[in-house]
Scaffold this motif. Structure first.
Motif, PDB file in Angstrom:
ATOM      1  N   UNK A 168       0.832  -1.203   0.000  1.00  0.00           N
ATOM      2  CA  UNK A 168       0.000   0.000   0.000  1.00  0.00           C
ATOM      3  C   UNK A 168       0.863   1.248   0.000  1.00  0.00           C
ATOM      4  N   UNK A 169       1.942   1.206   0.750  1.00  0.00           N
ATOM      5  CA  UNK A 169       2.830   2.362   0.804  1.00  0.00           C
ATOM      6  C   UNK A 169       3.479   2.596  -0.558  1.00  0.00           C
ATOM      7  N   UNK A 170       3.790   1.524  -1.260  1.00  0.00           N
ATOM      8  CA  UNK A 170       4.436   1.636  -2.567  1.00  0.00           C
ATOM      9  C   UNK A 170       3.439   1.917  -3.688  1.00  0.00           C
ATOM     10  N   UNK A 171       2.219   1.423  -3.547  1.00  0.00           N
ATOM     11  CA  UNK A 171       1.253   1.514  -4.636  1.00  0.00           C
ATOM     12  C   UNK A 171      -0.168   1.686  -4.100  1.00  0.00           C
ATOM     13  N   UNK A 172      -0.506   2.890  -3.625  1.00  0.00           N
ATOM     14  CA  UNK A 172      -1.856   3.092  -3.066  1.00  0.00           C
ATOM     15  C   UNK A 172      -2.965   2.861  -4.087  1.00  0.00           C
ATOM     16  N   UNK A 173      -2.657   3.035  -5.383  1.00  0.00           N
ATOM     17  CA  UNK A 173      -3.671   2.787  -6.410  1.00  0.00           C
ATOM     18  C   UNK A 173      -4.075   1.321  -6.423  1.00  0.00           C
ATOM     19  N   UNK A 174      -3.145   0.436  -6.087  1.00  0.00           N
ATOM     20  CA  UNK A 174      -3.457  -0.996  -6.054  1.00  0.00           C
ATOM     21  C   UNK A 174      -4.458  -1.301  -4.955  1.00  0.00           C
ATOM     22  N   UNK A 175      -4.242  -0.742  -3.780  1.00  0.00           N
ATOM     23  CA  UNK A 175      -5.182  -0.968  -2.679  1.00  0.00           C
ATOM     24  C   UNK A 175      -6.546  -0.407  -3.040  1.00  0.00           C
ATOM     25  N   UNK A 176      -6.564   0.765  -3.643  1.00  0.00           N
ATOM     26  CA  UNK A 176      -7.836   1.366  -4.055  1.00  0.00           C
ATOM     27  C   UNK A 176      -8.540   0.474  -5.087  1.00  0.00           C
ATOM     28  N   UNK A 177      -7.782  -0.092  -6.024  1.00  0.00           N
ATOM     29  CA  UNK A 177      -8.373  -0.968  -7.042  1.00  0.00           C
ATOM     30  C   UNK A 177      -8.946  -2.229  -6.415  1.00  0.00           C
ATOM     31  N   UNK A 178      -8.224  -2.813  -5.458  1.00  0.00           N
ATOM     32  CA  UNK A 178      -8.709  -4.027  -4.792  1.00  0.00           C
ATOM     33  C   UNK A 178      -9.962  -3.715  -3.984  1.00  0.00           C
ATOM     34  N   UNK A 179      -9.949  -2.588  -3.287  1.00  0.00           N
ATOM     35  CA  UNK A 179     -11.120  -2.213  -2.493  1.00  0.00           C
ATOM     36  C   UNK A 179     -12.339  -2.015  -3.398  1.00  0.00           C
ATOM     37  N   UNK A 180     -12.139  -1.397  -4.559  1.00  0.00           N
ATOM     38  CA  UNK A 180     -13.278  -1.209  -5.461  1.00  0.00           C
ATOM     39  C   UNK A 180     -13.748  -2.554  -6.022  1.00  0.00           C
ATOM     40  N   UNK A 181     -12.814  -3.491  -6.211  1.00  0.00           N
ATOM     41  CA  UNK A 181     -13.172  -4.811  -6.733  1.00  0.00           C
ATOM     42  C   UNK A 181     -14.067  -5.583  -5.758  1.00  0.00           C
ATOM     43  N   UNK A 182     -13.726  -5.549  -4.467  1.00  0.00           N
ATOM     44  CA  UNK A 182     -14.467  -6.362  -3.500  1.00  0.00           C
ATOM     45  C   UNK A 182     -15.638  -5.629  -2.858  1.00  0.00           C
ATOM     46  N   UNK A 183     -15.823  -4.353  -3.210  1.00  0.00           N
ATOM     47  CA  UNK A 183     -16.961  -3.625  -2.648  1.00  0.00           C
ATOM     48  C   UNK A 183     -18.250  -4.059  -3.334  1.00  0.00           C
ATOM     49  N   UNK A 184     -19.350  -3.944  -2.612  1.00  0.00           N
ATOM     50  CA  UNK A 184     -20.658  -4.352  -3.157  1.00  0.00           C
ATOM     51  C   UNK A 184     -21.027  -3.561  -4.401  1.00  0.00           C
ATOM     52  N   UNK A 185     -20.505  -2.333  -4.518  1.00  0.00           N
ATOM     53  CA  UNK A 185     -20.805  -1.526  -5.704  1.00  0.00           C
ATOM     54  C   UNK A 185     -19.723  -1.670  -6.775  1.00  0.00           C
ATOM     55  N   UNK A 186     -18.900  -2.705  -6.651  1.00  0.00           N
ATOM     56  CA  UNK A 186     -17.816  -2.950  -7.601  1.00  0.00           C
ATOM     57  C   UNK A 186     -18.259  -3.761  -8.809  1.00  0.00           C
ATOM     58  N   UNK A 187     -17.323  -4.029  -9.719  1.00  0.00           N
ATOM     59  CA  UNK A 187     -17.657  -4.668 -10.997  1.00  0.00           C
ATOM     60  C   UNK A 187     -18.035  -6.144 -10.926  1.00  0.00           C
ATOM     61  N   UNK A 188     -17.773  -6.832  -9.808  1.00  0.00           N
ATOM     62  CA  UNK A 188     -18.114  -8.257  -9.733  1.00  0.00           C
ATOM     63  C   UNK A 188     -19.234  -8.547  -8.736  1.00  0.00           C
ATOM     64  N   UNK A 189     -19.822  -7.503  -8.166  1.00  0.00           N
ATOM     65  CA  UNK A 189     -20.921  -7.715  -7.229  1.00  0.00           C
ATOM     66  C   UNK A 189     -20.457  -7.985  -5.804  1.00  0.00           C
ATOM     67  N   UNK A 190     -19.323  -7.431  -5.438  1.00  0.00           N
ATOM     68  CA  UNK A 190     -18.831  -7.559  -4.071  1.00  0.00           C
ATOM     69  C   UNK A 190     -18.368  -8.961  -3.739  1.00  0.00           C
ATOM     70  N   UNK A 191     -18.286  -9.225  -2.445  1.00  0.00           N
ATOM     71  CA  UNK A 191     -17.810 -10.522  -1.976  1.00  0.00           C
ATOM     72  C   UNK A 191     -18.674 -11.683  -2.469  1.00  0.00           C
TER      73      UNK A 191
END
Length: 160
Positions: free
Chosen positions: A39-62
């Motif tokens: 996360x310290x090296x690549x905050x965009x990666x953490x943001x992308x993962x969070x958007x992926x697993x969120x209920x409003x994300x592209x795969x329907x959350x968890x």
């Protein structure tokens, strides 16, 4: 990115104070520590993962992500991330099969890398993040919530 910055600040402060234990018994050098470093090296990666697993994300959350893992024959892999035991690893190639080209292309564009590189980066972060966000090794009933809920959950974990 103010919320992400504050979460990452809490992550880094927590790591310098000894870290936290993950479900598999790993200390700050393990699951959460690896996430902190990435996360310290690549905050965009953490943001992308969070958007992926969120209920409003592209795969329907968890729930949607779990269904995709089941369909790809990898249900046991994501189940290990949600259980109290050690996390099973996943390769970038396997994760590409699970996610499909649509969500993976979105994440690759967010990160400014190709789909293969994005899948490899996600494969490093996703198991630990799902593990940290599943309290007592159980999947939350309705998924992790939307992206803002997720950042709040992650921030709460880091305050412990």
């Amino acid at each position: 990115m103010g919320l992400l910055d504050s979460v990452l600040g809490a992550v880094i402060n927590n790591a310098s104070q000894g870290g936290a234990q993950g479900h598999g018994g790993e200390g700050a050098a393990g699951g959460l520590g690896g996430l902190i470093s990435l996360a310290a090296q690549n905050p965009q990666l953490v943001q992308a993962v969070m958007s992926l697993i969120s209920n409003d994300g592209p795969v329907g959350g968890l729930p949607g992500l779990m269904a995709r893992f089941q369909q790809a024959g990898l249900g046991n892999v994501i189940a290990s991330w949600l259980s109290a035991g050690p996390n099973q690893a996943i390769s970038g190639e396997q994760l590409s099969q699970v996610l499909g080209s649509g969500p993976l292309s979105q994440i690759a564009a967010q990160l400014g890398v190709g789909s293969g590189a994005a899948a490899g980066q996600l494969a490093q972060v996703l198991p630990g993040l799902v593990d940290q966000l599943s309290p007592q090794g159980h999947a939350p009933q309705g998924g992790f919530g939307n992206a803002n809920d997720l950042f709040g959950m992650l921030g709460g974990l880091l305050q412990k």
